[in-house]
Design an enzyme around this catalytic site. Structure first.
Site, PDB file in Angstrom:
ATOM      1  N   GLU A   1       0.781  -1.235   0.000  1.00 43.63           N
ATOM      2  CA  GLU A   1       0.000   0.000   0.000  1.00 43.63           C
ATOM      3  C   GLU A   1       0.822   1.299   0.000  1.00 43.63           C
ATOM      4  O   GLU A   1       0.757   2.093   0.937  1.00 43.63           O
ATOM      5  CB  GLU A   1      -0.944   0.032   1.197  1.00 43.63           C
ATOM      6  CG  GLU A   1      -2.029  -1.009   1.161  1.00 43.63           C
ATOM      7  CD  GLU A   1      -3.025  -0.856   2.307  1.00 43.63           C
ATOM      8  OE1 GLU A   1      -4.165  -1.322   2.153  1.00 43.63           O
ATOM      9  OE2 GLU A   1      -2.668  -0.271   3.353  1.00 43.63           O
TER      10      GLU A   1
ATOM     11  N   GLU B   1      -5.679  -8.325   1.488  1.00 45.94           N
ATOM     12  CA  GLU B   1      -6.300  -7.961   2.760  1.00 45.94           C
ATOM     13  C   GLU B   1      -7.793  -7.756   2.573  1.00 45.94           C
ATOM     14  O   GLU B   1      -8.231  -7.182   1.573  1.00 45.94           O
ATOM     15  CB  GLU B   1      -5.717  -6.667   3.344  1.00 45.94           C
ATOM     16  CG  GLU B   1      -4.321  -6.768   3.908  1.00 45.94           C
ATOM     17  CD  GLU B   1      -3.861  -5.451   4.524  1.00 45.94           C
ATOM     18  OE1 GLU B   1      -4.725  -4.640   4.941  1.00 45.94           O
ATOM     19  OE2 GLU B   1      -2.640  -5.231   4.591  1.00 45.94           O
TER      20      GLU B   1
END
Length: 450
Positions: free
Chosen positions: A163, A355
């Protein structure tokens, strides 16, 4: 069958959120250790010094993974545990920890997905400029080489970064994450460019040095838009809104993924950023544009979009009273259908959901168990949408629940619980939640119960 026989059902942890042992056996501070000492930075002054103490309790944690039937475990390496100064001197004790941890997972039939970077830059490198300087790509490549040389005889599934859409702006523009900076936008955009260079250099290192044939990915995130209806106009508006960059925001999938998969920044993004665009030197885009085997994407919530009279995307407000997690994220299960669909249309590699999960405030009940029916319902709704994607042939090859166990959740400290396993942060006792046993049944049936 919706899910392929080799579909990977997993769960995730990360070094600074789970390991603890912040100064054990030669580990040096990371930027999160430093940031947590700043007054007011973390909820009630919590720190990751102990976290869920996986550094000392990893045998118990691997046994839990096996008990839950996990096929995969997404984990990260603590850069400052391996290279205390970020470069140069190698801490053999740190590498030995990962040897033991990975060997135990493999013996239990669990494949580790090893991420090189989940946000814990060595503090020593932050003092030299961190992600704000181009040298960080060289530092990251050196670190990647050390880890790959040690672990690639057993590890074949590698993730470079997690990320960059989050750790760059939240850490360097808004000051909410480590290292807690509020820099001018131009510097932040260049830091994002440096992260992409570091990713590209790491891919080159893995390809050149891995002893087992590697499969490489990056875990991305960004806004995923959901069509308000099944009309073609709304679907196209949602697709367009998912990838367009109409303002000076790094909260974007395309800003980070187009350079990797297409070799160029999105033209609308460069136009939007104008004079605040990245400083691109000769050869940069070739370095970033390294072939990947997979795409990881973290998916939690999305906004619904409707096409206006001119076909332009219009983001709709969330319905009043919509279900929300303790992160205040609205429940939008369809994101596990539309996210994979839009991403796989644009980027032609198989997808891993790296995720997805639910933040709550779970506790051990009087009967000694942790009852979390809301998490079970959340996961059931989301995974049904993932099943729909797989039934339509969208190439999703794995799903990693965040998180395996309760942990240090960044600026929220220990206030939020996202784990399948409850951790008592006073005693560090692990208690699998009802959702853990539900997930075990889903894994055992390869998703047929959804």
């Amino acid at each position: 069958m919706a899910f392929a026989a080799d579909f990977v059902w997993g769960a995730g942890t990360c070094s600074f959120s789970n390991e603890g042992g912040w100064d054990a056996d030669g580990r040096a501070p990371s930027i999160w250790d430093t940031f947590a000492q700043r007054p007011g930075a973390i909820f009630q002054g919590h720190t990751p010094a102990v976290a869920s103490d996986m550094y000392h309790r990893w045998p118990e944690d691997v046994a839990l993974m096996k008990e839950l039937g996990l096929k995969g475990h997404r984990m990260s390496i603590s850069w400052s545990r391996v290279l205390p100064e970020g470069v140069g001197r190698i801490n053999q004790a740190g590498l030995a920890f990962y040897d033991r941890f990975i060997d135990a997972q493999l013996e239990a039939g669990i494949e580790p997905l090893v991420c090189l970077y989940v946000w814990d830059l060595p503090e020593a490198l932050q003092q030299r400029g961190g992600w704000l300087v181009r040298d960080v790509a060289d530092w990251f490549a050196e670190y990647a080489a050390v880890v790959v040389d040690r672990l690639s005889d057993r590890v074949s599934l590698w993730e470079t970064l997690n990320e960059p859409q989050v750790f760059i702006p939240l850490g360097h523009l808004r000051g909410e994450h480590a290292p807690g900076l509020k820099c001018p936008l131009r510097e932040v955009v260049n830091a994002a460019h440096h992260a992409l260079l570091a990713h590209g250099r790491a891919v080159q290192v893995i390809r050149a040095r891995a002893r087992k044939r590697p499969r490489i990915l990056l875990a991305s995130t960004g806004p995923i838009r959901l069509p308000a209806t099944d009309s073609q106009a709304d679907i196209e508006a949602a697709r367009r809104s998912t990838f367009e960059v109409a303002n000076k925001s790094l909260w974007s999938a395309a800003w980070f993924l187009d350079p990797i998969f297409k070799g160029e920044y999105p033209p609308d993004a460069l136009k939007a950023f104008a004079e605040d665009g990245p400083r691109i030197e000769p050869g940069d885009m070739q370095t970033i544009h390294q072939p990947l085997d997979l795409l990881g994407f973290n998916l939690y919530t999305g906004d619904r979009v409707r096409a206006d009279a001119d076909g332009q995307p219009k983001i709709l407000p969330q319905p009043p009273g919509v279900g929300r997690t303790m992160y205040d994220w609205p429940m939008t299960p369809e994101i596990l259908y539309w996210g994979p669909r839009f991403l796989c249309e644009r980027y032609p590699v198989p997808l891993i959901i790296t995720e997805n999960g639910y933040a709550n405030a779970d506790w051990v009940h009087l009967d000694g168990r942790v009852h979390d029916p809301d998490r079970i319902d959340f996961l059931h709704r989301y995974l049904r949408e993932l099943k729909r994607a797989c039934e339509q042939g969208i190439p999703v090859v794995g799903y990693y629940q965040w998180a395996l166990m309760d942990n240090f959740e960044c600026q929220h400290g220990y206030r939020l619980r996202m784990g399948l396993v409850h951790v008592d942060f006073q005693t560090l006792k692990r208690t699998p939640k009802d959702s853990a046993y539900w997930y075990r049944e889903i894994i055992s049936a390869n998703g047929r119960l959804l």
